[in-house]
Scaffold this motif. Structure first.
Motif, PDB file in Angstrom:
ATOM      1  N   ARG A  96      12.166 -22.155  14.421  1.00 55.62           N
ATOM      2  CA  ARG A  96      13.349 -21.971  15.269  1.00 55.62           C
ATOM      3  C   ARG A  96      12.952 -21.426  16.644  1.00 55.62           C
ATOM      4  N   LEU A  97      11.998 -20.494  16.643  1.00 55.63           N
ATOM      5  CA  LEU A  97      11.521 -19.921  17.907  1.00 55.63           C
ATOM      6  C   LEU A  97      10.807 -20.979  18.754  1.00 55.63           C
ATOM      7  N   ALA A  98      10.114 -21.873  18.100  1.00 57.84           N
ATOM      8  CA  ALA A  98       9.388 -22.926  18.827  1.00 57.84           C
ATOM      9  C   ALA A  98      10.352 -23.851  19.563  1.00 57.84           C
ATOM     10  N   GLU A  99      11.564 -23.965  18.996  1.00 59.29           N
ATOM     11  CA  GLU A  99      12.576 -24.816  19.642  1.00 59.29           C
ATOM     12  C   GLU A  99      13.241 -24.106  20.812  1.00 59.29           C
ATOM     13  N   GLY A 100      13.077 -22.777  20.894  1.00 59.21           N
ATOM     14  CA  GLY A 100      13.701 -21.990  21.958  1.00 59.21           C
ATOM     15  C   GLY A 100      15.121 -21.586  21.611  1.00 59.21           C
ATOM     16  N   GLU A 101      15.717 -20.706  22.407  1.00 56.32           N
ATOM     17  CA  GLU A 101      17.113 -20.275  22.240  1.00 56.32           C
ATOM     18  C   GLU A 101      17.398 -19.656  20.866  1.00 56.32           C
ATOM     19  N   GLY A 159       0.795  -1.230   0.000  1.00 58.26           N
ATOM     20  CA  GLY A 159       0.000   0.000   0.000  1.00 58.26           C
ATOM     21  C   GLY A 159       0.819   1.268   0.000  1.00 58.26           C
ATOM     22  N   ALA A 160       2.132   1.140  -0.191  1.00 55.82           N
ATOM     23  CA  ALA A 160       3.012   2.323  -0.047  1.00 55.82           C
ATOM     24  C   ALA A 160       3.877   2.580  -1.284  1.00 55.82           C
ATOM     25  N   ASP A 161       3.367   2.229  -2.461  1.00 52.71           N
ATOM     26  CA  ASP A 161       4.155   2.460  -3.679  1.00 52.71           C
ATOM     27  C   ASP A 161       4.441   3.947  -3.895  1.00 52.71           C
ATOM     28  N   ALA A 162       3.579   4.813  -3.333  1.00 57.90           N
ATOM     29  CA  ALA A 162       3.778   6.262  -3.485  1.00 57.90           C
ATOM     30  C   ALA A 162       5.101   6.718  -2.873  1.00 57.90           C
ATOM     31  N   LEU A 163       5.614   5.960  -1.896  1.00 55.60           N
ATOM     32  CA  LEU A 163       6.884   6.334  -1.250  1.00 55.60           C
ATOM     33  C   LEU A 163       8.088   5.860  -2.059  1.00 55.60           C
ATOM     34  N   ASN A 164       7.871   4.868  -2.928  1.00 52.80           N
ATOM     35  CA  ASN A 164       8.954   4.314  -3.769  1.00 52.80           C
ATOM     36  C   ASN A 164      10.166   3.886  -2.930  1.00 52.80           C
ATOM     37  N   ALA A 165       9.880   3.301  -1.761  1.00 58.75           N
ATOM     38  CA  ALA A 165      10.962   2.887  -0.861  1.00 58.75           C
ATOM     39  C   ALA A 165      11.474   1.490  -1.221  1.00 58.75           C
ATOM     40  N   PHE A 166      10.563   0.532  -1.369  1.00 56.07           N
ATOM     41  CA  PHE A 166      10.955  -0.827  -1.766  1.00 56.07           C
ATOM     42  C   PHE A 166      10.984  -0.921  -3.289  1.00 56.07           C
ATOM     43  N   VAL A 167      12.128  -1.324  -3.829  1.00 58.67           N
ATOM     44  CA  VAL A 167      12.281  -1.360  -5.293  1.00 58.67           C
ATOM     45  C   VAL A 167      12.374  -2.788  -5.840  1.00 58.67           C
ATOM     46  N   HIS A 168      12.719  -3.752  -5.009  1.00 61.23           N
ATOM     47  CA  HIS A 168      12.656  -5.173  -5.370  1.00 61.23           C
ATOM     48  C   HIS A 168      11.976  -5.881  -4.203  1.00 61.23           C
ATOM     49  N   LYS A 169      10.721  -6.279  -4.383  1.00 60.23           N
ATOM     50  CA  LYS A 169       9.971  -6.919  -3.302  1.00 60.23           C
ATOM     51  C   LYS A 169      10.201  -8.429  -3.344  1.00 60.23           C
ATOM     52  N   THR A 170      10.389  -9.027  -2.174  1.00 60.26           N
ATOM     53  CA  THR A 170      10.666 -10.469  -2.123  1.00 60.26           C
ATOM     54  C   THR A 170       9.704 -11.159  -1.137  1.00 60.26           C
ATOM     55  N   PRO A 171       8.394 -11.112  -1.397  1.00 60.51           N
ATOM     56  CA  PRO A 171       7.432 -11.687  -0.447  1.00 60.51           C
ATOM     57  C   PRO A 171       7.597 -13.194  -0.257  1.00 60.51           C
ATOM     58  N   ASP A 172       7.952 -13.904  -1.320  1.00 65.34           N
ATOM     59  CA  ASP A 172       8.100 -15.369  -1.209  1.00 65.34           C
ATOM     60  C   ASP A 172       9.253 -15.728  -0.276  1.00 65.34           C
ATOM     61  N   ILE A 173      10.374 -15.037  -0.469  1.00 65.65           N
ATOM     62  CA  ILE A 173      11.542 -15.269   0.395  1.00 65.65           C
ATOM     63  C   ILE A 173      11.186 -14.898   1.834  1.00 65.65           C
ATOM     64  N   ALA A 174      10.468 -13.771   1.989  1.00 69.16           N
ATOM     65  CA  ALA A 174      10.110 -13.283   3.328  1.00 69.16           C
ATOM     66  C   ALA A 174       9.263 -14.320   4.073  1.00 69.16           C
ATOM     67  N   LEU A 175       8.238 -14.845   3.428  1.00 66.85           N
ATOM     68  CA  LEU A 175       7.348 -15.799   4.105  1.00 66.85           C
ATOM     69  C   LEU A 175       8.052 -17.122   4.391  1.00 66.85           C
ATOM     70  N   GLU A 176       8.930 -17.513   3.476  1.00 68.38           N
ATOM     71  CA  GLU A 176       9.700 -18.750   3.691  1.00 68.38           C
ATOM     72  C   GLU A 176      10.603 -18.608   4.918  1.00 68.38           C
ATOM     73  N   ARG A 177      11.272 -17.443   5.024  1.00 63.42           N
ATOM     74  CA  ARG A 177      12.161 -17.203   6.177  1.00 63.42           C
ATOM     75  C   ARG A 177      11.359 -17.036   7.469  1.00 63.42           C
ATOM     76  N   ALA A 178      10.180 -16.429   7.349  1.00 63.97           N
ATOM     77  CA  ALA A 178       9.342 -16.244   8.536  1.00 63.97           C
ATOM     78  C   ALA A 178       8.896 -17.599   9.095  1.00 63.97           C
ATOM     79  N   LYS A 179       8.521 -18.517   8.204  1.00 59.50           N
ATOM     80  CA  LYS A 179       8.108 -19.859   8.650  1.00 59.50           C
ATOM     81  C   LYS A 179       9.275 -20.580   9.326  1.00 59.50           C
ATOM     82  N   ALA A 180      10.469 -20.437   8.721  1.00 54.61           N
ATOM     83  CA  ALA A 180      11.665 -21.062   9.312  1.00 54.61           C
ATOM     84  C   ALA A 180      11.975 -20.447  10.676  1.00 54.61           C
ATOM     85  N   ALA A 181      11.777 -19.128  10.790  1.00 57.23           N
ATOM     86  CA  ALA A 181      12.025 -18.443  12.073  1.00 57.23           C
ATOM     87  C   ALA A 181      11.045 -18.912  13.141  1.00 57.23           C
ATOM     88  N   ASP A 182       9.778 -19.094  12.748  1.00 55.92           N
ATOM     89  CA  ASP A 182       8.786 -19.577  13.715  1.00 55.92           C
ATOM     90  C   ASP A 182       9.151 -20.970  14.237  1.00 55.92           C
TER      91      ASP A 182
END
Length: 495
Positions: free
Chosen positions: A61-66, A36-59
């Motif tokens: 890792r967090l479930a394991e603790g430490e 919703g923020a294309d007007a700011l032209n801040a993100f120029v290469h969006k990587t939603p697939d990579i982001a969600l994949e890493r987020a799932k991996a982080a979750d």
């Protein structure tokens, strides 16, 4: 909770640990904000697939603790950092289509710590600029506005996309790089915190080079605590970078006590410039009083070679840039100009570089080539190197006399309108770096902290300069300043 993107790193980390939120939820909130923020032209290469994949991996890792502090936290990466398989253009046409086969050390450190990459952020081409107006992607826009005006303002440069994204809550934090103020000036223009660590604290490997003896990566965040958390994850010795310091990385966050009683803060008289706006003068005076009230001892100091800093910087930085940018020739990767029959390799180089580099980069490459040329090398480049040594010595003498940190303005003004400082007079643009370049020339750590607003409601920041390798102490002083200033203003959403 739909406002998860408005959290800072520390708050989001604590919620993740308490299992009140997941990394996927945080990431999705940021991805929605980015869309919703294309007007700011801040993100120029969006990587939603990579982001969600890493987020799932982080979750997981967090479930394991430490898990490390940065685990599961969504961040933006400046387009200067090479990211494996993701476009890394340094905002230049000449790197069009370049997909690195490797990851920069800093972005790898963040990935190893579990941070989630949301995408690549806008910047000035090859980090050359103070307003994010030299980008091949177009201007990044500051989310702040002047009063009721709808004039588009600069978010600062070169890390303008990073500053805009953090200020607009498109990400929890972002990486920036600072060659002459490119983290600290945009931070001041957007009401965010930006720290440039000591030269050698963060690896430069895999970061597209501008000026190798000045470049340094650092975090851009919503608070000093967040800066401490992210800086620790970014730092570390790297054998792939010969200038990387083999020093242990302290727990910067643990050093944030807010207690600066007995610390000595230096106020350099040379930073009082003719024509400096009253608001900047008042901000500096107020910041000084805040540190005094917090228990610090305030002393006047002299950094006599400050007046030579800008000319010295604008000899050394372009000289190193002309050497670094010689590798972009259209042969191995990136953009190559269309050639006509009969064109040889010389024409290919000339056309590729003429079409691939923007005007500001061309200007600096030409200046740099000139000051390194026979007959001018001693007159300009060698002389600048000698003055740089004197600038560094000024700081060393101040620290040797017992000063723990130095307080200065971060910028000579609040954010200005895009196009207001024109290409006709580049020196006017270069003057934006007047308070910041000395820190790079001396290799010192410096941090910008938002401490007030001007009469039109735009954020203003102060800069603290610390002793080499003592980022923890500098962050603690900045934390005390942040607590005293109580800056909580946010831009009103218009985008």
């Amino acid at each position: 909770m739909s406002d998860l993107n408005k959290l800072g790193l520390a708050a989001a980390r604590d919620m993740l640990r308490a299992k009140e939120v997941t990394s996927v939820e945080l990431t999705e909130a940021c991805l929605t904000a980015i869309e919703g923020a294309d007007a700011l032209n801040a993100f120029v290469h969006k990587t939603p697939d990579i982001a969600l994949e890493r987020a799932k991996a982080a979750d997981a890792r967090l479930a394991e603790g430490e898990a490390p502090s940065m685990c599961g936290l969504p961040v933006g990466i400046k387009d200067l950092f090479c990211t494996k398989g993701v476009a890394s253009q340094a905002a230049s046409k000449i790197l069009e289509g370049f997909l690195p086969e490797y990851e920069s050390t800093v972005s790898q450190n963040l990935a190893d710590a579990g941070a989630v990459m949301l995408g690549k952020l806008n910047m000035d081409e090859f980090a050359m600029g103070s307003s994010n107006e030299t980008s091949v992607y177009g201007n990044a826009i500051n989310p702040w506005r002047r009063g009721n005006e709808d004039t588009a303002l600069t978010p600062g440069g070169s890390s303008g996309g990073s500053a805009s994204a953090v200020a607009a809550d498109l990400c929890l934090a972002a990486t920036g790089t600072d060659t002459g103020g490119s983290i600290r000036q945009p931070a001041a223009f957007t009401g965010t915190v930006g720290i440039k660590p000591t030269y050698g604290r963060c690896s430069r490997w895999g970061i597209v080079a501008f000026a190798s003896s000045l470049d340094q990566a650092g975090p851009m965040t919503k608070s000093v605590r967040d800066a401490a958390i992210m800086l620790e994850a970014m730092c570390g010795h790297d054998p792939k970078d010969s200038t990387s310091a083999d020093l242990a990385v302290p727990d910067f966050e643990a050093m944030l006590t807010g207690d600066i009683k007995g610390k000595t803060i230096g106020i350099p008289k040379e930073y009082r410039l003719d024509g400096m706006p009253d608001e900047i003068e008042q901000l500096w005076s107020d910041g000084t009083a805040m540190l005094r009230d917090a228990g610090a001892k305030i002393v006047d100091i002299s950094l006599p070679h400050t007046k030579y800093a800008l000319p010295t910087y604008y000899v050394i930085a372009p000289a190193e840039a002309s050497s670094n940018l010689a590798r972009y020739d259209g042969v191995r990767y990136g953009y190559r100009a269309k050639l006509e029959q009969g064109d040889g390799i010389t024409e290919m180089y000339e056309k590729t570089r003429a079409e691939g580099f923007g005007h500001e980069v061309q200007r600096r490459v030409m200046i740099g080539t000139y000051v390194l040329s026979a007959g001018f090398y001693d007159a300009y480049y060698n002389k600048a190197r000698k003055v740089r040594t004197l600038i560094k010595r000024d700081f060393e003498e101040a620290f040797a006399a017992g000063v723990d940190a130095i307080l200065t303005p971060a910028t000579p003004s609040a954010a200005f309108g895009l196009g207001e400082v024109t290409d006709d007079d580049p020196v006017q643009m270069y003057l934006n770096d007047v308070f910041t370049v000395t820190v790079n020339l001396a290799g010192l750590p410096g941090i910008a902290v938002p401490t007030g607003v001007d009469r039109k409601g735009l954020p203003l920041g102060l800069q603290l300069i610390g002793r080499p390798w003592e980022e923890g102490d500098l962050l603690n002083t900045a934390y005390a300043l942040e607590q005293a200033a109580g800056f909580v203003a946010k831009p009103e959403k218009w985008w």
